[in-house]
Design a protein around this motif. Structure first.
Motif, short mmCIF file in Angstrom:
data_model
loop_
_atom_site.label_atom_id
_atom_site.label_comp_id
_atom_site.label_asym_id
_atom_site.label_seq_id
_atom_site.Cartn_x
_atom_site.Cartn_y
_atom_site.Cartn_z
N ILE A 14 1.20 -1.09 0.24
CA ILE A 14 -0.34 -0.29 -0.14
C ILE A 14 0.93 1.20 -0.04
CG2 ILE A 14 -0.26 -0.02 2.76
CD1 ILE A 14 -3.13 0.89 -0.22
N VAL A 15 1.69 1.19 0.62
CA VAL A 15 3.42 2.17 0.90
C VAL A 15 3.80 2.79 -0.82
CG1 VAL A 15 5.01 2.91 1.06
CG2 VAL A 15 3.89 2.01 3.25
N ARG A 16 3.50 1.54 -1.26
CA ARG A 16 4.30 1.67 -2.62
C ARG A 16 3.38 1.68 -3.43
NH1 ARG A 16 9.21 0.56 -2.46
NH2 ARG A 16 10.19 -1.74 -1.02
N ASP A 17 2.34 1.63 -3.66
CA ASP A 17 0.97 1.55 -4.14
C ASP A 17 0.48 3.20 -4.06
OD1 ASP A 17 1.40 -0.96 -5.83
OD2 ASP A 17 -0.16 -1.54 -4.56
N GLN A 18 0.22 3.53 -2.63
CA GLN A 18 -0.55 5.19 -2.80
C GLN A 18 -0.22 6.03 -1.80
OE1 GLN A 18 -3.56 5.68 -4.08
NE2 GLN A 18 -4.20 3.30 -4.48
N HIS A 19 0.82 5.70 -0.98
CA HIS A 19 1.55 6.21 0.04
C HIS A 19 2.66 7.01 -1.06
CE1 HIS A 19 -0.23 6.17 3.75
NE2 HIS A 19 -0.56 4.53 3.07
N LEU A 20 3.73 6.16 -1.00
CA LEU A 20 4.64 6.90 -1.86
C LEU A 20 4.72 8.11 -3.23
CD1 LEU A 20 7.34 4.56 -1.82
CD2 LEU A 20 7.26 6.17 -0.74
N PRO A 21 3.87 7.37 -3.98
CA PRO A 21 3.14 8.99 -5.20
C PRO A 21 2.49 9.99 -4.92
CG PRO A 21 2.67 6.11 -5.75
CD PRO A 21 3.55 6.74 -4.42
N SER A 22 1.90 10.00 -3.59
CA SER A 22 0.62 10.81 -3.22
C SER A 22 1.77 11.71 -2.40
CB SER A 22 -0.05 10.66 -2.09
OG SER A 22 -0.94 9.44 -2.52
N ILE A 23 2.66 11.56 -1.73
CA ILE A 23 3.55 12.30 -0.94
C ILE A 23 4.47 13.06 -2.63
CG2 ILE A 23 5.96 12.00 0.63
CD1 ILE A 23 4.25 9.55 1.67
N ALA A 24 5.38 12.43 -3.48
CA ALA A 24 6.12 12.84 -4.23
C ALA A 24 5.29 13.86 -4.86
CB ALA A 24 6.18 11.88 -4.98
N LYS A 25 4.02 13.61 -4.89
CA LYS A 25 3.18 15.08 -5.33
C LYS A 25 2.76 16.42 -4.54
CE LYS A 25 -0.03 12.25 -7.17
NZ LYS A 25 -1.15 11.86 -8.33
N ASN A 26 2.74 15.55 -3.35
CA ASN A 26 2.65 17.03 -2.33
C ASN A 26 3.07 18.39 -1.78
OD1 ASN A 26 1.18 18.14 0.31
ND2 ASN A 26 -0.26 16.94 -0.07
N PRO A 27 4.06 18.93 -2.17
CA PRO A 27 4.88 19.85 -1.87
C PRO A 27 4.81 20.03 0.14
CG PRO A 27 3.12 21.32 -2.29
CD PRO A 27 2.85 19.45 -2.56
N LEU A 268 -5.96 12.25 0.96
CA LEU A 268 -6.06 12.18 2.06
C LEU A 268 -4.53 13.21 2.42
CD1 LEU A 268 -6.24 8.41 2.53
CD2 LEU A 268 -7.86 9.93 3.52
N TYR A 269 -3.84 12.96 2.14
CA TYR A 269 -2.20 13.41 2.31
C TYR A 269 -2.58 15.42 2.44
CZ TYR A 269 0.78 9.99 2.67
OH TYR A 269 1.71 9.04 3.94
N ARG A 270 -2.85 15.53 1.87
CA ARG A 270 -3.63 16.95 2.04
C ARG A 270 -4.71 17.28 3.25
NH1 ARG A 270 -4.85 16.19 -3.90
NH2 ARG A 270 -7.34 16.02 -3.59
N ARG A 271 -5.43 16.99 3.56
CA ARG A 271 -6.53 16.98 4.76
C ARG A 271 -5.40 16.41 6.03
NH1 ARG A 271 -10.31 19.08 8.01
NH2 ARG A 271 -10.55 17.75 9.48
N PHE A 272 -4.26 15.61 6.04
CA PHE A 272 -3.01 16.06 7.08
C PHE A 272 -2.33 16.74 7.02
CE2 PHE A 272 0.70 12.95 8.37
CZ PHE A 272 0.80 13.68 9.99
N ALA A 273 -1.61 17.64 5.88
CA ALA A 273 -1.02 18.48 6.21
C ALA A 273 -2.30 19.55 6.60
CB ALA A 273 -0.91 19.11 4.29
#
Length: 308
Positions: A14-27, A268-273
């Protein structure tokens, strides 16, 4: 504002499929460390335990915890105690009590805790919520059926006590239902099917209602092959509502009203930030509470053994 220095604990699929790409796109985030027994991320400091990571990399501001739920409390407690913001993969923990304790700890430390429910961020969920608020709902039927061999091959932890079994995907449906319905629902009856060689169910049939006696029926099954079913259907005074493909498409009376590409984890990462910057937490336990109620109230039925 400087990016939030982020670490990931539990580097799996799940990290490789979803978390890493999402984090990479979030400044708003910068990945600076990982901790995992086996997985690593190229170019990022890697450790085998969260203790070693927290000791060696004090610059970590926030931690995403992506290990199985049975092991999440201990890691979350260590991170929060060290003053780190914490993102909890779903489900947020193995029990309600431990997540409530983490929420209290986060408040005492002045850091943010995020119980993430990725399916709530599916493309058509908010449009469905708005439509249902504009009419009278007569009934709701949830059909959440998939092939466990495809999605969780050889993952023994998911069949162990605390791994949730079919509620691992089913809780995604419950996270949507609890978000889109105007009033809270509660369980009135359930049947859980347990393979004779497993400690977690392979199927569940659940019945709920709300204070107005709105019937909500949910069917979860891990034995479906072929096309997977992730659908929430509602009969309303304004017609038949279909929220399909895990929440990505909304149709009303057979006409497609809303559809968009899947962007759950970026959201999700936008919400976390957002909550980190605001200095608050977001911990909704309603979906996990319904699962706990199912184990408490549900009748148990034993079925044939399951083998991968």
């Amino acid at each position: 504002m400087s990016p939030i220095n982020l670490a990931i604990v539990g580097v799996g699929k799940i990290v490789r499929d979803q978390h890493l790409p999402s984090i990479a796109k979030n400044p708003d985030f910068k990945l600076i460390a990982t901790a995992s027994r086996h997985g690593t991320v190229e170019g990022i400091q890697s450790f085998t335990t969260i203790d070693a990571m927290l000791d060696a990399v004090p610059a970590v501001d926030a931690v995403s915890l992506c290990m199985p739920p049975q092991y999440r409390y201990e890691a979350a407690h260590k991170a929060l105690s060290a003053g780190k913001h914490v993102f909890l993969e779903k489900p947020p923990g193995a029990t309600l009590s431990e997540v409530a304790d983490l929420e209290s700890l986060a408040a005492s430390k002045g850091v943010s805790l995020f119980a993430s429910w990725h399916s709530r961020y599916a493309a058509a969920v908010e449009a469905t919520k708005s439509f249902l608020a504009s009419t009278t709902i007569k009934s709701v039927h949830v059909i959440w059926k998939e092939d466990v061999r495809h999605w969780h091959p050889n993952q023994d932890w998911i069949w162990q006590a605390g791994g949730l079994g079919v509620f691992d995907p089913g809780i995604n449906a419950l996270s949507i239902v609890t978000h889109i319905l105007p009033k809270a629902i509660f369980l009135t009856g359930a049947t859980l099917e347990f393979p004779e060689n497993r400690d977690a169910p392979i199927a569940a049939d659940l019945h709920f209602k709300n204070a107005d006696d709105l019937p909500v029926h949910a069917e979860f099954d891990w034995r479906q092959t072929g096309k997977q079913s992730w659908d929430i259907l509602a009969e309303t005074e304004a017609g038949h509502v279909q929220l399909t493909e895990g929440g990505s498409k909304l149709s009303i009376n057979g006409e497609l009203k809303f559809s968009a590409p899947e962007e759950e984890y970026p959201a999700l990462y936008r919400r976390f930030a957002e909550i980190v910057k605001a200095g608050k937490s977001d911990v909704d336990l309603a979906p996990l509470r319904h699962v706990a109620d199912a184990f408490m109230l549900g009748k148990r039925k034993f079925v044939d053994a399951f083998h991968d």
